[in-house]
Design a protein around this motif. Structure first.
Motif, short mmCIF file in Angstrom:
data_model
loop_
_atom_site.label_atom_id
_atom_site.label_comp_id
_atom_site.label_asym_id
_atom_site.label_seq_id
_atom_site.Cartn_x
_atom_site.Cartn_y
_atom_site.Cartn_z
N SER A 1 18.54 40.30 37.29
CA SER A 1 19.22 40.70 36.06
C SER A 1 19.79 42.10 36.18
O SER A 1 20.89 42.38 35.68
CB SER A 1 18.25 40.62 34.88
OG SER A 1 17.79 39.29 34.68
N ILE A 2 19.06 42.99 36.84
CA ILE A 2 19.57 44.35 37.07
C ILE A 2 20.84 44.29 37.91
O ILE A 2 21.84 44.96 37.63
CB ILE A 2 18.49 45.21 37.76
CG1 ILE A 2 17.36 45.52 36.78
CG2 ILE A 2 19.11 46.51 38.30
CD1 ILE A 2 16.18 46.21 37.42
N GLY A 3 20.82 43.44 38.96
CA GLY A 3 21.99 43.30 39.80
C GLY A 3 23.20 42.81 39.02
O GLY A 3 24.32 43.28 39.24
N ALA A 4 22.97 41.86 38.10
CA ALA A 4 24.08 41.34 37.29
C ALA A 4 24.66 42.42 36.38
O ALA A 4 25.88 42.52 36.20
CB ALA A 4 23.60 40.15 36.47
N GLU A 5 23.80 43.23 35.79
CA GLU A 5 24.27 44.31 34.92
C GLU A 5 25.01 45.38 35.71
O GLU A 5 26.03 45.92 35.26
CB GLU A 5 23.08 44.94 34.18
CG GLU A 5 22.48 44.07 33.09
CD GLU A 5 23.46 43.78 31.98
OE1 GLU A 5 24.18 44.72 31.57
OE2 GLU A 5 23.53 42.63 31.53
N ILE A 6 24.53 45.66 36.92
CA ILE A 6 25.21 46.65 37.76
C ILE A 6 26.58 46.11 38.19
O ILE A 6 27.56 46.86 38.25
CB ILE A 6 24.35 47.00 38.99
CG1 ILE A 6 23.11 47.80 38.54
CG2 ILE A 6 25.15 47.81 40.00
CD1 ILE A 6 22.12 48.09 39.64
N GLN A 7 26.65 44.79 38.46
CA GLN A 7 27.94 44.20 38.81
C GLN A 7 28.94 44.36 37.67
O GLN A 7 30.11 44.67 37.89
CB GLN A 7 27.76 42.72 39.15
CG GLN A 7 29.05 42.01 39.54
CD GLN A 7 29.68 42.60 40.79
OE1 GLN A 7 29.17 42.41 41.90
NE2 GLN A 7 30.78 43.32 40.64
N SER A 8 28.48 44.15 36.45
CA SER A 8 29.37 44.35 35.29
C SER A 8 29.83 45.80 35.21
O SER A 8 30.98 46.08 34.86
CB SER A 8 28.64 43.96 34.00
OG SER A 8 28.33 42.58 33.99
N TRP A 9 28.93 46.70 35.51
CA TRP A 9 29.27 48.13 35.53
C TRP A 9 30.33 48.39 36.59
O TRP A 9 31.30 49.13 36.36
CB TRP A 9 28.00 48.93 35.81
CG TRP A 9 28.09 50.40 35.53
CD1 TRP A 9 29.19 51.12 35.15
CD2 TRP A 9 27.01 51.34 35.64
NE1 TRP A 9 28.88 52.44 35.01
CE2 TRP A 9 27.56 52.61 35.29
CE3 TRP A 9 25.67 51.24 35.98
CZ2 TRP A 9 26.77 53.76 35.30
CZ3 TRP A 9 24.90 52.39 35.98
CH2 TRP A 9 25.43 53.64 35.63
N ILE A 10 30.17 47.79 37.76
CA ILE A 10 31.15 47.95 38.84
C ILE A 10 32.51 47.42 38.39
O ILE A 10 33.56 48.06 38.65
CB ILE A 10 30.67 47.20 40.11
CG1 ILE A 10 29.46 47.92 40.71
CG2 ILE A 10 31.80 47.11 41.13
CD1 ILE A 10 28.81 47.16 41.85
#
Length: 409
Positions: A111-120
């Motif tokens: 889930s952290i990875g998904a949120e970071i991807q959205s940030w990217i």
């Protein structure tokens, strides 16, 4: 801008760390075996420690902040539990005894990875729009690289989160603005043309409308005589949008300009690569175009131009490829994969071969015309072939290909 580049690099490193941990939570994200303080684990723990200051100012990052807090609590609860076990005190052994905790760490890391991807996505969209719309002196190389990066990303397939960011930041409008700017560097406009095509392929339901209503079509047509990249993008858009885009080309009176790119087959200002792509374009228009579009091509002298190309050094006929003295293959075979490797190699080296019949077959098997209209077009083609041929022998060959090729399919 340099700060945005550094931010992108940091976010990519954080995403990699979260993926490592998601895939291998029992090893702390890899790189350290049973070592609790593995590199990937350290990266996310450091982010969670400083998250209050880093993430508090942006409400869009509140979910990420909560996830990092949960991750930190999970990890240290496991560390505390391992210490209480005494001998060993190894995170890996604890996780092996408690698979549910391992699963939870993996889930939270994902889930952290998904949120970071959205940030990217947001950072990259902001960089692209800022670079394209900035009133300051333009960095051509940066604009081209950012456009290429966006094109490659959307070409990977649909992503709802990415689409939301593209729409929120007005990415299509910024890309279209760069494409339509006649004063922009050619490289930037060509990259923008490829990016527009990639966006349409990414989600036609969202991006076809802006293409049809905006300046994209006019910009691509205006660039087509000097830019193979623009013609490639236009061909791709015709294939993706089909008859509605051909209708738009007809309404904007662009079809005669595209036919004119075929030239006379005797040199001229238009490059050979552009002529080959222009042939692809008129073939696509023939397949998807309605009566008005095909009539416009014929009125522009299409058959005469195609005949001239066919008799050029890069022309010829598919009837020529049978060296054993046979009668070659009909053009219609190309449609159903019946043509073999020899035929396709022949067309690669002689792209204008049988182009008169290829266009006639495109129209006959195409989607734009009624059967009555197709019969009328064939009648016109036969008449114009007789007028365009340089000799009776050439006329007989062209007519044989048109009639044989269009009935074999």
């Amino acid at each position: 801008m340099e700060e945005k580049v550094q931010m992108s690099e940091v976010l990519e490193a954080l995403k990699k760390a979260s993926k490592d941990i998601e895939a291998n939570p029992g090893k702390g994200g890899g790189g350290g075996g049973s070592d609790f303080a593995s590199p990937s684990m350290k990266v996310l723990l450091e982010l969670s420690t400083g998250s209050d200051d880093l993430l508090s100012g942006d409400p869009r990052l509140s979910t990420l902040s909560d996830l990092l807090s949960s991750f930190k609590s999970l990890v240290f609860s496991l560390k505390s539990g391992s210490c209480q076990k005494g001998k060993g005190g190894i995170l890996g052994s604890i996780l092996r005894r408690r698979p549910s905790k391992s699963d939870e760490i993996s889930r939270v890391a994902g889930s952290i990875g998904a949120e970071i991807q959205s940030w990217i996505y947001r950072v990259n969209a902001d960089r692209l729009v800022s670079a394209l719309l900035s009133a300051e002196k333009r960095d051509v190389e940066e604009q081209a690289l950012l456009l290429r990066a966006m094109e490659l990303r959307v070409s990977q397939g649909f992503d709802r989160g990415l689409q939301e960011v593209l729409l929120r930041y007005g990415v299509f409008a910024a890309v279209e603005s760069a494409l339509a700017d006649a004063l922009a560097p050619k490289l930037v406009r060509e990259r923008a043309a490829a990016a527009v095509l990639a966006l349409v392929r990414f989600n036609k339901a969202v991006f076809v409308g802006p293409v049809l209503m905006g300046p994209t079509v006019d910009a691509l047509v205006s660039m087509s005589s000097t830019s193979a990249a623009a013609l490639r993008a236009l061909n791709g858009l015709i294939a993706a949008i089909r008859s509605p885009l051909v209708d738009e080309l007809q309404a904007r009176r662009a079809i005669p300009r595209l036919v004119a790119l075929l030239g006379s087959g005797e040199g001229g200002a238009v490059s050979m690569e552009v002529r080959v792509l222009a042939l692809d374009c008129v073939l696509e228009i023939g397949y998807f175009g309605r009566k008005e579009a095909n009539d416009a091509m014929l009125a522009q002298g299409l058959i005469k131009r195609l005949a001239a190309l066919q008799r050029s050094d890069l022309g010829g006929t598919l009837l020529e490829i049978d060296a054993s003295g046979g009668c070659g293959v009909p053009v219609g075979w190309l449609w159903y994969g019946r043509a073999g490797a020899d035929e396709r190699r022949f067309l690669e080296t002689r792209p204008f071969a049988s182009c008169v019949a290829r266009w006639a077959v495109q129209v006959e098997v195409g989607e734009g015309l009624r059967q009555r209209e197709k019969r009328e077009i064939k009648r016109q083609v036969v008449e114009r072939v007789k007028e365009a041929a340089a000799s009776e022998a050439e006329s007989a060959t062209l007519l044989a290909e048109v009639l044989w090729g269009s009935t074999i399919w």
